[in-house]
Motif scaffolding. Structure first.
Motif: not given
Ligand SMILES: [Fe+2]
Length: 243
Positions: A159, A161, A212
């Protein structure tokens, strides 16, 4: 700063813990003081609260910080903490309220040294503007696993952030820990790098350019303890207009 350059070029950077031990603010050469500060920080992980918003056996506390005109850090919950459903379709989309960092943590010189260095990193990185115009989040996380109850992040898969830049500083992990490997990927079907934060202060920093993930934490079923832990500090920088 070579690590800021690596982040800009590669979408991530690994910073070895030895880098942080060389910072004068961290007091590493004054061993007695350093060890007392580190012990205080490690103790704080036992006072964290189980995350009620997502499964995965993670214990947390959270604060935001700002720099005043004297370059001192002040801590609080200044703006609501929200993970958007866009970036976290698993458990995003709600405003979360986590317990504030304890006074002991807020006054811990090691935390201040790490934060000041992360802020200097962002100044040198330049791609997200002045750190004084960003929301700075500080998340203390303990992943706590038993052999039949792993601990894992949310989302658990690759994903990006919400935040523009995220530092993951390792403080400690138990020797019986399984997993906890960091993955970097240019796209969700192609893993580019596997990293492990193993030593004190080993750090991974990521931006929006790559995906990540961190693999779930398990507990090796041998020896004395049937509980494993992984203790980290996440420091996040986010443009306020994107919040
Ligand atoms: Fe993350």
């Amino acid at each position: 700063m070579e690590y800021a350059h690596h982040l800009a070029e590669q979408g991530y950077a690994f910073i070895p813990g030895s880098y942080y031990k060389s910072l004068p603010d961290i007091n590493y050469t004054r061993q007695e003081q350093f060890l007392a500060d580190l012990e205080n920080m490690k103790l704080a992980y036992y006072g964290l609260t189980l995350d009620p918003y997502s499964p995965g056996r993670r214990f947390r506390a959270y604060a935001q910080c700002r720099r005043d005109e004297h370059q001192r850090l002040c801590f609080g919950h200044f703006t609501p903490y929200l993970q958007t459903a866009k970036y976290n379709p698993d458990t995003g989309g709600i405003i979360r309220s986590y317990p504030m960092l304890s006074d002991a943590l807020i006054n811990n010189p090691i935390l201040h040294a790490l934060l000041h260095d992360d802020i200097r990193f962002i100044e040198s990185y330049q791609k997200v503007g002045s750190p004084d115009a960003l929301t700075i989040g500080i998340h203390f996380f303990r992943y706590q696993a038993t052999p039949d109850m792993p601990a894992y992040s949310s989302p658990v898969w690759l994903h990006k952030d919400d935040e523009d830049v995220v530092f993951v500083h390792l403080i400690d992990h138990s020797p019986n820990m399984l997993g906890g490997d960091s993955l970097i990927a240019g796209n969700p079907k192609c893993i580019e790098r596997v990293l492990k934060l193993e030593s004190l202060f080993d750090t991974l920093v990521v931006n929006h350019d790559k995906y990540h993930a961190v693999t779930p934490v398990g507990c090796r079923q041998e020896g004395e303890s049937d509980v494993s832990t992984r203790d980290i500090i996440l420091v996040t920088f986010q443009r306020r207009e994107a919040a």
